[in-house]
Design a protein around this motif. Sequence first.
Motif, short mmCIF file in Angstrom:
data_model
loop_
_atom_site.label_atom_id
_atom_site.label_comp_id
_atom_site.label_asym_id
_atom_site.label_seq_id
_atom_site.Cartn_x
_atom_site.Cartn_y
_atom_site.Cartn_z
N GLN A 146 19.19 40.61 62.75
CA GLN A 146 19.49 41.32 63.99
C GLN A 146 20.50 40.52 64.82
N GLU A 147 21.62 41.17 65.13
CA GLU A 147 22.70 40.48 65.85
C GLU A 147 22.33 40.20 67.30
N ASN A 148 21.64 41.15 67.94
CA ASN A 148 21.29 41.01 69.36
C ASN A 148 19.78 41.15 69.54
N LEU A 149 19.04 40.15 69.04
CA LEU A 149 17.59 40.10 69.19
C LEU A 149 17.26 39.12 70.31
N TYR A 150 16.54 39.61 71.34
CA TYR A 150 16.28 38.78 72.53
C TYR A 150 14.86 38.23 72.58
N ALA A 151 13.88 39.00 72.06
CA ALA A 151 12.50 38.54 72.15
C ALA A 151 11.63 39.27 71.13
N VAL A 152 10.55 38.59 70.69
CA VAL A 152 9.56 39.18 69.78
C VAL A 152 8.19 38.86 70.37
N TYR A 153 7.30 39.84 70.37
CA TYR A 153 5.95 39.62 70.92
C TYR A 153 4.93 40.33 70.04
N ASP A 154 3.87 39.60 69.66
CA ASP A 154 2.82 40.13 68.79
C ASP A 154 1.48 39.95 69.48
N THR A 155 0.65 40.99 69.49
CA THR A 155 -0.65 40.90 70.15
C THR A 155 -1.72 40.28 69.25
N THR A 156 -1.38 40.01 67.98
CA THR A 156 -2.35 39.43 67.05
C THR A 156 -1.63 38.55 66.04
N GLU A 157 -2.37 37.98 65.11
CA GLU A 157 -1.76 37.13 64.09
C GLU A 157 -1.04 37.99 63.05
N ARG A 158 -0.02 37.41 62.41
CA ARG A 158 0.78 38.16 61.44
C ARG A 158 -0.06 38.56 60.22
N LYS A 159 -1.15 37.82 59.95
CA LYS A 159 -2.03 38.13 58.83
C LYS A 159 -2.66 39.52 59.00
N PHE A 160 -2.87 39.91 60.24
CA PHE A 160 -3.48 41.21 60.54
C PHE A 160 -2.69 42.34 59.90
N TRP A 161 -1.36 42.28 59.97
CA TRP A 161 -0.51 43.35 59.48
C TRP A 161 -0.53 43.44 57.95
N SER A 162 -0.69 42.28 57.29
CA SER A 162 -0.81 42.28 55.82
C SER A 162 -2.11 42.95 55.39
N GLU A 163 -3.20 42.61 56.10
CA GLU A 163 -4.49 43.21 55.80
C GLU A 163 -4.48 44.72 56.08
N LEU A 164 -3.77 45.09 57.17
CA LEU A 164 -3.70 46.50 57.52
C LEU A 164 -2.95 47.30 56.45
N ALA A 165 -1.84 46.76 55.98
CA ALA A 165 -1.06 47.43 54.93
C ALA A 165 -1.89 47.58 53.66
N LYS A 166 -2.62 46.53 53.29
CA LYS A 166 -3.46 46.56 52.10
C LYS A 166 -4.55 47.61 52.23
N CYS A 167 -5.20 47.68 53.41
CA CYS A 167 -6.27 48.64 53.65
C CYS A 167 -5.74 50.08 53.54
N ASN A 168 -4.58 50.33 54.14
CA ASN A 168 -4.01 51.67 54.11
C ASN A 168 -3.65 52.11 52.68
N GLN A 169 -3.11 51.17 51.91
CA GLN A 169 -2.75 51.48 50.53
C GLN A 169 -3.98 51.81 49.70
N GLU A 170 -5.07 51.05 49.91
CA GLU A 170 -6.31 51.29 49.16
C GLU A 170 -6.90 52.65 49.52
N GLU A 171 -6.91 52.96 50.80
CA GLU A 171 -7.47 54.25 51.25
C GLU A 171 -6.61 55.42 50.74
N PHE A 172 -5.29 55.17 50.68
CA PHE A 172 -4.37 56.22 50.21
C PHE A 172 -4.62 56.51 48.72
N GLU A 173 -4.84 55.47 47.95
CA GLU A 173 -5.11 55.65 46.51
C GLU A 173 -6.42 56.41 46.29
N LYS A 174 -7.42 56.10 47.11
CA LYS A 174 -8.70 56.78 46.98
C LYS A 174 -8.59 58.28 47.30
#
Length: 500
Positions: A20-48
Amino acid sequence: MSKLTNLKGRINYISSHARQENLYAVYDTTERKFWSELAKCNQEEFEKSGTGGKCIEARELIIALPESFVDYEPDMLLKLFVEHFKRNYEVECVGALHHNKRKTNYHIHLIFSERRLLKEPIEKVAPRNMFYDENGKRLRTKKEIMDEAGQVRKGCKIVPKGAVYERRIFTTKDSKFKNETFLNEVKCSFTELMNIYVKDKKEKLQVFDKSSPYLAMKKIGKNNPKAEQIESDNEVRKRWNQTVDRALVGGIAEEKIQGIKQTEIVDKAKSSIHKQGRQPQLFMAIVQLAIVALQILISQILKQIYQERDDTKRTLPPIISSGKTGDIQMVDDKKVREMEQPLPVPPVKPTLAEQYPNLSAIYRKLDNQNHAIYLKEQKLAEVKKELENTKGLFKGKRRKELQHDINELVPLVDTMKQQLSGIVQDYGYKNVKEFLEKYVAAQAAYGEYQSAVKAWKNSIERRKNPVSVLAKLERNKQKIKERDKKSKRTHSRSRDRDAR
């Protein structure tokens, strides 16, 4: 708002300074691990679920900010918006504050989860050995996953008795994020938040109300290949909105206008899209026919109104006495005690009542302009009708004159309609609907204030002039008796004179 099928990749893209050429700030309300677990959960539920298409792992909002917000600290500004969303919807978010390459679009990318973390994970324990084939399908016996050599086939697995075979840490997806009203709700919420921090009142934003009788105008971006098409579409929408303004000034109920919009535009546009797909030219034709339908209604209503104004004269209603004994006030000790009390305080004039005279003057301007438009439209209709009836070889000159009049009247009427909508805009109102809402409220407040003033003046008058109504009646009776006596005497004298 968009659906994300590659959550981790998208988060990496919007939060990377390298990408990103003009990125000024990034803010996360939780740990980055949360998003990996969320993606995994959604994929599993989608397959089911066994449904087709792609798995939606999260959703993203792109929030355009006023350019003046560049003066605020980027980290604090981004945190304000992200935490605002989390507080309202109680879901985890990650946001990034950007500028486009030309630095003409200051905006926030806000990614949010449709699921929430459970307070305690839900675990399922195998009551006996469980067998799964290469596709993850559960089988009844071990033989079904064995090959000819008696070995477990590659990709198959066995879950021993007592082991955890399923562990859930997220709730199901919140259906509110799929609802059509959600996006409009978020728009209103963020618009209110922006307006708090906007420094210049001219930058204040408004969300278009889809339930209003107006049509929304489309934004034309820079270098848009469809700019000409959108401009033509906006012109037709503008004409509809001007016609709505005229209808409201003419006293046509908003519900009636909304009904015409629904039947003549919304329903017909949906039917057209279903049958022939999205074709802007067809939509423009639909709106033009709706304008004609609304103009016919306006013409009928205004004709009736102006005929009544010409045929009838306004007279004040007669003052009718109530005849109740409660209106008669006796002069007694109670009255004397009331007179000794301090005079009542005059009513305070509300702000809306103070604004009523100015609003009334604006309304008279609108009404006069609407009347002027009506007269020109009547003149235009007469000229067109005369042109249709002017036929013959020797009437060419008259036809040219009539066509010349039409060519002058058509743009004149269009200009007058624009001026009608411009009257309220000159006074800071978005449209006639917004003005009329305030005008009606001010009219009611002014009427209530006038009634309160009248009641106050009556109470003051009674204090200053405590003579009772009964006393006045008695005096009048006495005068009538004296007058009757005089008339009797005069009558008797005249009879005596005649007798002699």
